[in-house]
Design a protein around this motif. Structure first.
Motif, mmCIF file in Angstrom:
data_model
loop_
_atom_site.group_PDB
_atom_site.id
_atom_site.type_symbol
_atom_site.label_atom_id
_atom_site.label_comp_id
_atom_site.label_asym_id
_atom_site.label_seq_id
_atom_site.Cartn_x
_atom_site.Cartn_y
_atom_site.Cartn_z
ATOM 1 N N ILE A 1 -45.566 11.177 -32.296
ATOM 2 C CA ILE A 1 -44.686 11.429 -32.990
ATOM 3 C C ILE A 1 -44.307 9.748 -33.080
ATOM 4 O O ILE A 1 -43.066 9.228 -33.981
ATOM 5 C CB ILE A 1 -43.867 12.384 -31.916
ATOM 6 C CG1 ILE A 1 -44.031 13.996 -31.883
ATOM 7 C CG2 ILE A 1 -42.717 11.725 -31.624
ATOM 8 C CD1 ILE A 1 -43.185 14.190 -31.010
ATOM 9 N N SER A 2 -44.656 8.878 -31.744
ATOM 10 C CA SER A 2 -44.230 7.569 -32.066
ATOM 11 C C SER A 2 -44.581 6.854 -33.363
ATOM 12 O O SER A 2 -44.255 5.898 -34.187
ATOM 13 C CB SER A 2 -44.474 7.086 -31.178
ATOM 14 O OG SER A 2 -45.381 7.146 -30.787
ATOM 15 N N VAL A 3 -45.293 7.119 -33.942
ATOM 16 C CA VAL A 3 -46.553 6.629 -35.066
ATOM 17 C C VAL A 3 -45.236 7.225 -36.383
ATOM 18 O O VAL A 3 -45.747 6.456 -36.873
ATOM 19 C CB VAL A 3 -48.016 7.219 -35.533
ATOM 20 C CG1 VAL A 3 -48.658 6.182 -36.561
ATOM 21 C CG2 VAL A 3 -48.793 5.934 -33.683
ATOM 22 N N ASN A 4 -45.102 8.444 -36.170
ATOM 23 C CA ASN A 4 -45.053 9.719 -37.366
ATOM 24 C C ASN A 4 -44.053 10.549 -36.245
ATOM 25 O O ASN A 4 -44.091 10.849 -37.054
ATOM 26 C CB ASN A 4 -45.825 9.876 -37.784
ATOM 27 C CG ASN A 4 -45.573 11.358 -39.546
ATOM 28 O OD1 ASN A 4 -44.582 10.915 -39.623
ATOM 29 N ND2 ASN A 4 -46.307 11.430 -39.778
ATOM 30 N N PRO A 5 -42.719 9.656 -37.414
ATOM 31 C CA PRO A 5 -41.519 10.364 -36.054
ATOM 32 C C PRO A 5 -40.859 11.376 -37.577
ATOM 33 O O PRO A 5 -40.385 12.629 -37.110
ATOM 34 C CB PRO A 5 -40.233 9.048 -36.182
ATOM 35 C CG PRO A 5 -41.500 8.505 -36.324
ATOM 36 C CD PRO A 5 -42.526 8.236 -37.318
ATOM 37 N N GLU A 6 -41.812 11.345 -38.743
ATOM 38 C CA GLU A 6 -41.235 13.152 -39.244
ATOM 39 C C GLU A 6 -42.129 13.986 -39.387
ATOM 40 O O GLU A 6 -42.013 15.074 -39.713
ATOM 41 C CB GLU A 6 -41.463 11.714 -40.650
ATOM 42 C CG GLU A 6 -40.946 11.263 -41.067
ATOM 43 C CD GLU A 6 -38.925 11.556 -41.182
ATOM 44 O OE1 GLU A 6 -38.809 12.800 -41.529
ATOM 45 O OE2 GLU A 6 -38.855 10.460 -40.986
ATOM 46 N N LEU A 7 -43.221 13.879 -38.204
ATOM 47 C CA LEU A 7 -44.018 14.712 -37.160
ATOM 48 C C LEU A 7 -43.054 16.610 -36.861
ATOM 49 O O LEU A 7 -43.050 16.962 -38.226
ATOM 50 C CB LEU A 7 -44.792 14.651 -36.821
ATOM 51 C CG LEU A 7 -46.399 14.115 -37.469
ATOM 52 C CD1 LEU A 7 -46.718 13.275 -35.004
ATOM 53 C CD2 LEU A 7 -47.243 14.991 -38.152
ATOM 54 N N VAL B 1 -40.450 4.375 -27.102
ATOM 55 C CA VAL B 1 -40.247 6.161 -26.717
ATOM 56 C C VAL B 1 -39.721 5.594 -25.438
ATOM 57 O O VAL B 1 -40.250 5.106 -24.857
ATOM 58 C CB VAL B 1 -41.652 6.696 -26.781
ATOM 59 C CG1 VAL B 1 -41.193 7.659 -26.116
ATOM 60 C CG2 VAL B 1 -42.585 7.305 -28.106
ATOM 61 N N ILE B 2 -37.882 6.341 -25.074
ATOM 62 C CA ILE B 2 -37.784 6.796 -23.744
ATOM 63 C C ILE B 2 -37.517 7.958 -24.099
ATOM 64 O O ILE B 2 -36.927 8.768 -24.744
ATOM 65 C CB ILE B 2 -35.889 5.538 -24.660
ATOM 66 C CG1 ILE B 2 -36.105 4.235 -24.595
ATOM 67 C CG2 ILE B 2 -35.394 6.014 -23.764
ATOM 68 C CD1 ILE B 2 -34.712 4.193 -25.082
ATOM 69 N N THR B 3 -37.921 8.415 -22.945
ATOM 70 C CA THR B 3 -37.239 9.597 -22.264
ATOM 71 C C THR B 3 -36.436 9.783 -21.421
ATOM 72 O O THR B 3 -35.865 9.231 -20.453
ATOM 73 C CB THR B 3 -38.432 9.534 -21.351
ATOM 74 O OG1 THR B 3 -40.164 9.922 -22.194
ATOM 75 C CG2 THR B 3 -38.812 11.342 -21.145
ATOM 76 N N THR C 1 -38.054 6.380 -29.912
ATOM 77 C CA THR C 1 -37.869 7.578 -30.406
ATOM 78 C C THR C 1 -36.910 7.891 -28.629
ATOM 79 O O THR C 1 -37.251 7.890 -27.976
ATOM 80 C CB THR C 1 -39.097 7.999 -30.701
ATOM 81 O OG1 THR C 1 -39.487 7.798 -31.815
ATOM 82 C CG2 THR C 1 -39.201 9.373 -30.497
ATOM 83 N N ILE C 2 -36.514 8.632 -28.063
ATOM 84 C CA ILE C 2 -35.742 9.179 -27.349
ATOM 85 C C ILE C 2 -36.070 10.878 -27.271
ATOM 86 O O ILE C 2 -35.853 11.830 -28.341
ATOM 87 C CB ILE C 2 -34.467 8.966 -27.818
ATOM 88 C CG1 ILE C 2 -33.611 7.977 -27.810
ATOM 89 C CG2 ILE C 2 -33.703 9.755 -26.315
ATOM 90 C CD1 ILE C 2 -32.332 7.806 -28.324
#
Length: 104
Positions: A59-65, A31-33, A97-98
Motif C-alpha cells: 500500500i505504501s508503494v501504491n496507495p491506489e491498491l 505509514v502512520i497507524t 498513508t494513515i
C-alpha cells in the motif's frame, strides 16, 4: 599534475559518465497507524503481523491498491491470499498513508 588539476579532471570525467547505479524503486509513503489499528496490531501473532506488514508495504508503494469506500476518503485493501484487510487514508499529496483498521 597538481592535485587540484587531477581532481578537476576526475570530476569532469564523472560528470560525463552515465550513473552506474540502478534506478531507485518507487517512492513509498510514510505509514502512520492510529487507533483502533494500534489495538488490533497488539493482538496479532508474529505470523499475522508479517502478513500484514507485506500488505502495508504494498500500500505504501501504491496507495491506489485499495478500493474506495463510497462517501468517504477511506480505501479498503483486501489480500485474500495472505488473509489481511487494511482500511486506510492517503493524504492529498500521497506522502502519508494513515492506517485506521487492520484484520489478519
Amino acid at each position: 599534475m597538481p592535485w587540484e588539476t587531477a581532481r578537476d579532471a576526475h570530476l569532469a570525467r564523472l560528470a560525463d559518465e552515465q550513473p552506474v547505479s540502478p534506478e531507485h524503486g518507487p517512492r513509498r509513503s510514510r505509514v502512520i497507524t492510529v487507533e483502533p489499528a494500534l489495538t488490533q496490531l497488539s493482538k496479532l501473532t508474529a505470523s499475522e503481523t508479517h502478513r500484514l506488514d507485506r500488505a502495508i508495504v504494498a500500500i505504501s508503494v501504491n496507495p491506489e491498491l485499495g478500493t474506495e469506500v463510497p462517501g468517504t476518503l477511506l480505501r479498503d485493501y483486501v489480500d485474500e491470499i495472505d488473509g489481511v484487510r487494511v482500511i486506510y487514508y492517503v493524504t492529498a499529496l500521497g506522502s502519508i498513508t494513515i492506517v485506521a483498521y487492520v484484520e489478519a
